[in-house]
Design a protein around this motif. Structure first.
Motif, PDB file in Angstrom:
ATOM      1  N   ALA A  81      -3.154  -7.396  -1.295  1.00  0.00           N
ATOM      2  CA  ALA A  81      -3.283  -6.810   0.043  1.00  0.00           C
ATOM      3  C   ALA A  81      -4.666  -7.078   0.630  1.00  0.00           C
ATOM      4  N   ASN A  82      -5.715  -7.009  -0.194  1.00  0.00           N
ATOM      5  CA  ASN A  82      -7.059  -7.310   0.298  1.00  0.00           C
ATOM      6  C   ASN A  82      -7.230  -8.786   0.619  1.00  0.00           C
ATOM      7  N   THR A 140       0.830  -1.210   0.000  1.00  0.00           N
ATOM      8  CA  THR A 140       0.000   0.000   0.000  1.00  0.00           C
ATOM      9  C   THR A 140       0.862   1.257   0.000  1.00  0.00           C
ATOM     10  N   ALA A 141       1.914   1.260   0.816  1.00  0.00           N
ATOM     11  CA  ALA A 141       2.807   2.421   0.867  1.00  0.00           C
ATOM     12  C   ALA A 141       3.499   2.633  -0.472  1.00  0.00           C
ATOM     13  N   SER A 142       3.930   1.555  -1.123  1.00  0.00           N
ATOM     14  CA  SER A 142       4.580   1.671  -2.434  1.00  0.00           C
ATOM     15  C   SER A 142       3.622   2.254  -3.467  1.00  0.00           C
ATOM     16  N   TYR A 143       2.383   1.837  -3.402  1.00  0.00           N
ATOM     17  CA  TYR A 143       1.374   2.352  -4.337  1.00  0.00           C
ATOM     18  C   TYR A 143       1.115   3.837  -4.113  1.00  0.00           C
ATOM     19  N   ILE A 144       1.071   4.247  -2.835  1.00  0.00           N
ATOM     20  CA  ILE A 144       0.842   5.662  -2.524  1.00  0.00           C
ATOM     21  C   ILE A 144       1.991   6.525  -3.027  1.00  0.00           C
ATOM     22  N   VAL A 145       3.224   6.072  -2.786  1.00  0.00           N
ATOM     23  CA  VAL A 145       4.394   6.841  -3.217  1.00  0.00           C
ATOM     24  C   VAL A 145       4.443   6.925  -4.734  1.00  0.00           C
ATOM     25  N   LEU A 146       4.168   5.816  -5.417  1.00  0.00           N
ATOM     26  CA  LEU A 146       4.176   5.832  -6.874  1.00  0.00           C
ATOM     27  C   LEU A 146       3.071   6.740  -7.417  1.00  0.00           C
ATOM     28  N   ALA A 190      -3.331  -5.359  -9.133  1.00  0.00           N
ATOM     29  CA  ALA A 190      -2.908  -6.715  -8.794  1.00  0.00           C
ATOM     30  C   ALA A 190      -2.397  -6.823  -7.362  1.00  0.00           C
ATOM     31  N   LEU A 191      -1.596  -5.846  -6.931  1.00  0.00           N
ATOM     32  CA  LEU A 191      -0.949  -5.954  -5.632  1.00  0.00           C
ATOM     33  C   LEU A 191      -1.736  -5.261  -4.518  1.00  0.00           C
TER      34      LEU A 191
END
Length: 339
Positions: free
Chosen positions: A256-257, A26-32, A250-251
């Motif tokens: 994550a869910n 989730t953190a990687s998705y937010i930063v991206l 996908a991730l």
């Protein structure tokens, strides 16, 4: 003997490790998402593409690992999964994404950090969790939740205080945005509570997650069709935007869910929600490493409070489960052999 002990220890830490890994995703998705500026595509359309990819990704995993052991999808189970998709995916995600049109990310982050506390309150109301304030582990769970939430708020507010934010929105828009965030967070917390009974009735979490995102794709497509009429709003760019959709679909949405669904059925909703402040902690770390953000005293203090609060909660939860197991064993020993 050693192999059995190793497997037992791996089974014990698997829920913790999977939820931590989910927060890293989730953190990687937010930063991206912060790096990639998405223009010309609405938030609801973006979610449709993410949910489509999540359905495909989780469907493949379900086919590979659960096709021989999953129970049949009966009508009542499908209705429950449809409700899960409506509450926890379609409603929550669209509200949280749409709220950013009316308010700042600071306000949204503040309310999002209340997910463990709101989930804890809702679990007490629904009697999925006992308060047990008379026991030390009951007090420890409450204390750990409060410290972790306070640490997340401290970290977020200290980070945002360094940014020169200008409130260009009106008071009316701010109230609309705040209401949308509150609705989204309550819906997400209710979704976490609903996961436990549904996964107990249908223990094939990969299949359940794939079907849930299939329903969410259909539901969000209706919302996107109403809000986005122009074809240009559905057009994707062949650049890092596709990478963001892959990680988000996908991730972040899919894997994550799935971790949350599996852990909610195994350890309960409050245990699952208690890991959500780690997302802000990992976001801060990734922004420091890859975006060059500075480290302030408040960030360090908030991070320590998140970890300490989570440790207190998990330690108290472990002792509570040990006491319940001991009581159950005593009851089985004291019961008569011949009724």
């Amino acid at each position: 003997m050693g192999r059995s002990s190793l497997m037992t220890n791996l089974t014990k830490i698997a829920p913790h490790a999977s939820l931590i890994f989910g927060q890293v995703i989730t953190a990687s998705y937010i930063v991206l998402s912060k790096v990639i500026l998405i223009e010309g595509i609405s938030s609801s359309v973006f979610l449709v593409y993410q949910f489509m990819l999540a359905t495909l990704f989780m469907g493949i995993l379900a086919f590979l690992f659960e096709r021989k052991k999953r129970p049949p999808l009966k009508r009542d189970i499908l209705c429950w999964i449809f409700l899960l998709a409506l509450v926890g995916v379609t409603l929550a995600q669209n509200m949280l994404a749409g709220a950013l049109y009316f308010t700042t990310s600071t306000i949204e982050s503040s309310v999002l950090n209340m997910i463990p506390a709101i989930t804890f309150v809702l679990s007490l109301i629904s009697r999925q969790e006992k308060l047990e304030i008379q026991t030390w582990w009951g007090k420890g769970k409450i204390l750990g939740t409060l410290i972790s939430v306070s640490g997340a708020l401290t970290l977020m507010l200290w980070r945002r205080s360094a940014d020169h934010l200008t409130m260009s929105t009106t008071f009316r828009d701010s109230m609309i945005g705040l209401l949308m965030v509150v609705i989204g967070v309550i819906a997400f917390s209710a979704w976490i509570l609903m996961l436990e009974p549904v996964t107990r009735r249908y223990p094939s979490e990969l299949t359940m997650t794939a079907v849930m995102f299939f329903f969410a794709t259909l539901q969000t497509s209706v919302v996107a069709a109403i809000l986005s009429h122009r074809a240009s709003e559905w057009k994707l760019k062949w650049d890092l935007e596709l990478l963001n959709i892959f990680i988000g679909g996908a991730l972040n949405s899919g894997l994550a869910n799935f971790f949350m669904a599996w852990c909610a059925g195994l350890k309960g909703p409050v245990f699952t929600a208690s890991f959500s402040p780690l997302g802000l902690l990992f976001t801060t770390i990734l922004e420091t490493l890859f975006l060059g953000h500075g480290i302030e005293i408040g960030s360090v203090l908030g991070s320590v409070m998140i970890v300490v609060g989570l440790y207190i909660y998990l330690y108290s939860k472990t002792k509570e489960e040990a006491k319940q197991f001991s009581d159950a064993a005593d009851d089985s020993l004291s019961s008569p052999l011949i009724p």
